[in-house]
Design a protein around this motif. Structure first.
Motif, PDB file in Angstrom:
ATOM      1  N   ARG A   7      14.774  -5.909  45.185  1.00 33.27           N
ATOM      2  CA  ARG A   7      13.591  -4.489  44.987  1.00 33.27           C
ATOM      3  C   ARG A   7      14.107  -3.200  45.163  1.00 33.27           C
ATOM      4  NH1 ARG A   7       9.316  -6.643  50.334  1.00 33.27           N
ATOM      5  NH2 ARG A   7       9.235  -8.281  49.089  1.00 33.27           N
ATOM      6  N   LEU A   8      14.073  -2.772  43.824  1.00 28.62           N
ATOM      7  CA  LEU A   8      14.929  -2.071  43.158  1.00 28.62           C
ATOM      8  C   LEU A   8      13.718  -0.722  42.527  1.00 28.62           C
ATOM      9  CD1 LEU A   8      18.293  -2.264  42.585  1.00 28.62           C
ATOM     10  CD2 LEU A   8      17.665  -1.239  43.756  1.00 28.62           C
ATOM     11  N   GLY A   9      12.492  -1.382  42.399  1.00 26.34           N
ATOM     12  CA  GLY A   9      11.558  -0.982  41.611  1.00 26.34           C
ATOM     13  C   GLY A   9      12.372  -0.043  40.477  1.00 26.34           C
ATOM     14  N   ASP A  10      11.920   1.573  40.234  1.00 26.52           N
ATOM     15  CA  ASP A  10      12.340   1.935  38.812  1.00 26.52           C
ATOM     16  C   ASP A  10      13.778   2.713  39.035  1.00 26.52           C
ATOM     17  OD1 ASP A  10      11.775   3.925  40.773  1.00 26.52           O
ATOM     18  OD2 ASP A  10      10.461   4.867  39.428  1.00 26.52           O
ATOM     19  N   ARG A  11      14.016   2.351  39.796  1.00 26.52           N
ATOM     20  CA  ARG A  11      15.805   3.268  40.291  1.00 26.52           C
ATOM     21  C   ARG A  11      17.263   2.033  39.769  1.00 26.52           C
ATOM     22  NH1 ARG A  11      17.050   2.800  46.432  1.00 26.52           N
ATOM     23  NH2 ARG A  11      15.413   0.760  46.447  1.00 26.52           N
ATOM     24  N   VAL A  12      16.342   1.303  38.605  1.00 27.97           N
ATOM     25  CA  VAL A  12      17.491   0.835  38.012  1.00 27.97           C
ATOM     26  C   VAL A  12      17.727   1.523  36.135  1.00 27.97           C
ATOM     27  CG1 VAL A  12      18.246  -1.398  36.147  1.00 27.97           C
ATOM     28  CG2 VAL A  12      17.286  -1.856  39.164  1.00 27.97           C
ATOM     29  N   ARG A  13      18.362   1.333  36.313  1.00 29.28           N
ATOM     30  CA  ARG A  13      18.622   2.180  34.795  1.00 29.28           C
ATOM     31  C   ARG A  13      20.108   1.781  34.151  1.00 29.28           C
ATOM     32  NH1 ARG A  13      16.488   7.394  35.515  1.00 29.28           N
ATOM     33  NH2 ARG A  13      15.232   7.670  37.304  1.00 29.28           N
ATOM     34  N   VAL A  14      19.574   1.326  32.854  1.00 24.91           N
ATOM     35  CA  VAL A  14      20.467   0.957  31.716  1.00 24.91           C
ATOM     36  C   VAL A  14      21.152   2.185  31.000  1.00 24.91           C
ATOM     37  CG1 VAL A  14      20.032   0.002  29.518  1.00 24.91           C
ATOM     38  CG2 VAL A  14      18.631  -0.817  31.292  1.00 24.91           C
ATOM     39  N   VAL A  15      22.493   2.135  31.535  1.00 19.99           N
ATOM     40  CA  VAL A  15      23.508   2.350  30.369  1.00 19.99           C
ATOM     41  C   VAL A  15      24.631   1.897  30.344  1.00 19.99           C
ATOM     42  CG1 VAL A  15      24.871   4.687  30.789  1.00 19.99           C
ATOM     43  CG2 VAL A  15      23.329   4.773  31.993  1.00 19.99           C
ATOM     44  N   ALA A  16      24.389   1.488  28.401  1.00 17.69           N
ATOM     45  CA  ALA A  16      25.396   0.732  28.303  1.00 17.69           C
ATOM     46  C   ALA A  16      27.041   0.928  28.856  1.00 17.69           C
ATOM     47  CB  ALA A  16      25.074   0.498  26.490  1.00 17.69           C
ATOM     48  N   GLY A  17      28.125   0.077  28.127  1.00 14.69           N
ATOM     49  CA  GLY A  17      28.972  -0.129  28.472  1.00 14.69           C
ATOM     50  C   GLY A  17      30.146   0.206  26.969  1.00 14.69           C
ATOM     51  N   ALA A  18      31.530   0.245  26.705  1.00 18.12           N
ATOM     52  CA  ALA A  18      32.103   0.904  25.622  1.00 18.12           C
ATOM     53  C   ALA A  18      32.788  -0.234  25.683  1.00 18.12           C
ATOM     54  CB  ALA A  18      32.059   1.999  25.265  1.00 18.12           C
ATOM     55  N   PRO A  19      34.191  -0.180  24.418  1.00 17.64           N
ATOM     56  CA  PRO A  19      34.885  -0.672  24.802  1.00 17.64           C
ATOM     57  C   PRO A  19      36.189   0.098  24.845  1.00 17.64           C
ATOM     58  CG  PRO A  19      34.904   0.179  22.482  1.00 17.64           C
ATOM     59  CD  PRO A  19      33.754   0.228  22.816  1.00 17.64           C
ATOM     60  N   PRO A  20      37.527   0.138  25.652  1.00 22.09           N
ATOM     61  CA  PRO A  20      38.569   0.791  26.067  1.00 22.09           C
ATOM     62  C   PRO A  20      38.931   2.012  25.126  1.00 22.09           C
ATOM     63  CG  PRO A  20      39.425  -1.348  26.295  1.00 22.09           C
ATOM     64  CD  PRO A  20      37.914  -1.290  25.545  1.00 22.09           C
ATOM     65  N   ARG A  21      38.780   3.149  25.987  1.00 22.11           N
ATOM     66  CA  ARG A  21      39.106   4.588  24.455  1.00 22.11           C
ATOM     67  C   ARG A  21      40.437   4.110  23.224  1.00 22.11           C
ATOM     68  NH1 ARG A  21      41.213   9.235  26.172  1.00 22.11           N
ATOM     69  NH2 ARG A  21      41.833   7.811  28.211  1.00 22.11           N
ATOM     70  N   ARG A  22      39.612   4.470  21.963  1.00 25.21           N
ATOM     71  CA  ARG A  22      41.110   3.869  21.043  1.00 25.21           C
ATOM     72  C   ARG A  22      41.500   2.770  21.047  1.00 25.21           C
ATOM     73  NH1 ARG A  22      42.099   9.339  23.850  1.00 25.21           N
ATOM     74  NH2 ARG A  22      43.560   8.253  24.757  1.00 25.21           N
ATOM     75  N   PHE A  23      40.296   1.711  21.361  1.00 22.91           N
ATOM     76  CA  PHE A  23      40.834   0.179  21.308  1.00 22.91           C
ATOM     77  C   PHE A  23      41.117  -0.313  19.791  1.00 22.91           C
ATOM     78  CE2 PHE A  23      40.138  -4.184  21.422  1.00 22.91           C
ATOM     79  CZ  PHE A  23      41.062  -4.539  22.320  1.00 22.91           C
ATOM     80  N   ALA A  24      42.820  -0.306  19.436  1.00 23.51           N
ATOM     81  CA  ALA A  24      42.465  -0.735  18.171  1.00 23.51           C
ATOM     82  C   ALA A  24      44.076  -1.571  17.822  1.00 23.51           C
ATOM     83  CB  ALA A  24      43.116   0.832  17.557  1.00 23.51           C
ATOM     84  N   ALA A  25      43.941  -1.965  17.491  1.00 24.58           N
ATOM     85  CA  ALA A  25      45.740  -3.310  17.087  1.00 24.58           C
ATOM     86  C   ALA A  25      46.695  -2.757  16.781  1.00 24.58           C
ATOM     87  CB  ALA A  25      45.415  -5.031  15.866  1.00 24.58           C
ATOM     88  N   PRO A  26      47.491  -2.698  18.273  1.00 24.10           N
ATOM     89  CA  PRO A  26      48.558  -2.514  17.913  1.00 24.10           C
ATOM     90  C   PRO A  26      50.763  -2.326  17.061  1.00 24.10           C
ATOM     91  CG  PRO A  26      49.385  -3.798  19.621  1.00 24.10           C
ATOM     92  CD  PRO A  26      47.820  -3.896  19.185  1.00 24.10           C
ATOM     93  N   ALA A  27      50.299  -1.632  16.837  1.00 26.50           N
ATOM     94  CA  ALA A  27      51.800  -1.456  16.008  1.00 26.50           C
ATOM     95  C   ALA A  27      52.476  -2.668  15.563  1.00 26.50           C
ATOM     96  CB  ALA A  27      52.533  -0.309  15.393  1.00 26.50           C
ATOM     97  N   ASP A  28      52.844  -2.749  16.679  1.00 26.17           N
ATOM     98  CA  ASP A  28      53.205  -3.813  16.990  1.00 26.17           C
ATOM     99  C   ASP A  28      52.368  -5.257  17.078  1.00 26.17           C
ATOM    100  OD1 ASP A  28      53.164  -3.188  19.799  1.00 26.17           O
ATOM    101  OD2 ASP A  28      54.286  -3.660  20.653  1.00 26.17           O
ATOM    102  N   ALA A  29      51.643  -5.777  16.852  1.00 31.30           N
ATOM    103  CA  ALA A  29      50.865  -6.839  16.912  1.00 31.30           C
ATOM    104  C   ALA A  29      51.225  -8.465  16.483  1.00 31.30           C
ATOM    105  CB  ALA A  29      49.594  -6.710  16.228  1.00 31.30           C
ATOM    106  N   ALA A  30      51.723  -8.142  15.455  1.00 32.03           N
ATOM    107  CA  ALA A  30      52.387  -9.318  15.146  1.00 32.03           C
ATOM    108  C   ALA A  30      53.780  -9.617  16.225  1.00 32.03           C
ATOM    109  CB  ALA A  30      52.876  -9.171  14.197  1.00 32.03           C
ATOM    110  N   ASP A  31      54.260  -8.881  16.978  1.00 29.49           N
ATOM    111  CA  ASP A  31      55.380  -9.270  17.637  1.00 29.49           C
ATOM    112  C   ASP A  31      54.915  -9.588  18.976  1.00 29.49           C
ATOM    113  OD1 ASP A  31      58.098  -8.095  15.939  1.00 29.49           O
ATOM    114  OD2 ASP A  31      57.467  -6.321  16.366  1.00 29.49           O
TER     115      ASP A  31
END
Length: 357
Positions: free
Chosen positions: A161-185
């Motif tokens: 029972r939280l009523g109007d105290r529930v608020r929606v705020v989305a998350g996100a991927p990790p900052r600068r999330f990208a394939a590393p230069a050595d991804a194949a290795d």
């Protein structure tokens, strides 16, 4: 004097959930970058922790370590924390009686998923009990409970029972999330094949994902498997028609390894339907990987048109299509959808929440 938002950073030393620990730091960076004029971001940390985030103001180091602090706060004992505006990026918060009206004290918390209620078998019994106990404290003392999607908010309203105290705020991927230069290795070090799909889900619902990989004639990789789960997962793959040698079960991976694995995948498929933030799906979309997911409230909110949302029994057929005719279109849709999420945007909404309170 401007407002000071105090963020609980409880996993700097003892990491309980790597995704939530990373999100807490990324959110803090976002809060600092988007702070309104005259406002600052402080930190509350357990004993022994050091804050390395540039721009953090005052750091309040408490006298207890993370484990002891979790037990203390569950009992409502929070000495030395102080008041003001407090936000915890998890349920780990000093949820005690305070006066928002006269003292301007505010306490808000974030609840990323509802596994402790809807899929308790995925967590330890102690963590389930702790999360349920902390939600009861949040019902009594939190000024707002932040959740990452409307589906989680709807389900939470059935549990508390939280009523109007529930608020929606989305998350996100990790900052600068990208394939590393050595991804194949990195993929070679993990002994992964040249072609594969990445699956996400619990042991209870991975069968459809393995069946889809078998139908597509491609290997399957599972990341983040619990310790000792490899034999069980291999048996599940075999029962679904995918030979054990083509099921590659890996444990928890760091951010760079995870990005390398996802970047090399032909497809990401998630068979979980529980209410929560789909961490891996958002990361896959960020890298432009085709996404297939079980149609659920959380996936409709977050993945939306960034992937194929299908019924569980249709996963296998969708995976075949997504690795063939629909692959190029799904890559574009995934990348486009990923741009909807950023920690700066989440931080701005959190500043707005505290201003509203």
């Amino acid at each position: 004097m401007g407002a000071r938002l105090r963020v609980v950073l409880d996993q700097l030393v003892h990491v309980v959930d790597p995704d939530q620990a990373s999100a807490a730091l990324d959110l803090t960076v976002g809060l600092i970058a988007t702070a309104p004029s005259g406002c600052t971001v402080d930190a509350i940390v357990p004993a022994g922790a050091e804050v390395s985030v540039a721009g953090v103001g005052e750091v309040r180091t408490l006298g207890l370590g993370r484990r002891e602090l979790a037990a203390s706060w569950q009992l409502g004992i929070a000495p030395g924390v102080g008041g003001g505006m407090i936000h915890s990026p998890t349920l780990m918060a000093p949820l005690v009686r305070h006066d928002r009206v006269h003292d301007n004290d505010q306490t808000t918390v974030t609840l990323w998923d509802l596994r402790a209620w809807d899929a308790p078998e995925q967590l330890s019994k102690s963590l389930v009990a702790w999360q349920r106990g902390m939600l009861r404290r949040a019902v009594k003392h939190a000024d707002a409970v932040v959740v990452p999607s409307h589906a989680v908010a709807e389900r939470l309203s059935e549990l508390a029972r939280l009523g109007d105290r529930v608020r929606v705020v989305a998350g996100a991927p990790p900052r600068r999330f990208a394939a590393p230069a050595d991804a194949a290795d990195r993929r070679a070090a993990l002994t992964l094949p040249a072609q594969y799909v990445v699956l996400a889900g619990s042991a209870a619902d991975l069968h459809d994902g393995f069946r889809g990989a078998a139908a597509a004639g491609i290997d399957a990789v599972v990341m983040g498997a619990p310790d000792g789960a490899e034999p069980r997962y291999a048996e599940l793959a075999s029962a679904a028609g995918l030979p054990e040698r083509r099921a590659h079960i890996r444990g928890a991976l760091d951010t760079a390894d995870r990005a390398a694995v996802l970047a090399g995948a032909s497809l990401f498929a998630t068979t979980s339907s529980s209410a929560g933030w789909p961490w891996r799906a958002v990361e896959a979309m960020t890298l432009g990987i085709p996404v297939v997911a079980v149609d659920s409230g959380s996936h409709r909110d977050v993945i939306a048109d960034g992937g194929m949302l299908v019924a569980a029994e249709e996963i296998a057929d969708a995976m075949v299509e997504a690795t063939d005719a629909a692959a190029d279109r799904l890559r574009v849709l995934a990348a486009d959808r990923s741009r909807a999420f950023s920690w700066a945007s989440s931080a701005e909404r959190l500043w707005g929440l505290h201003a509203d309170l």
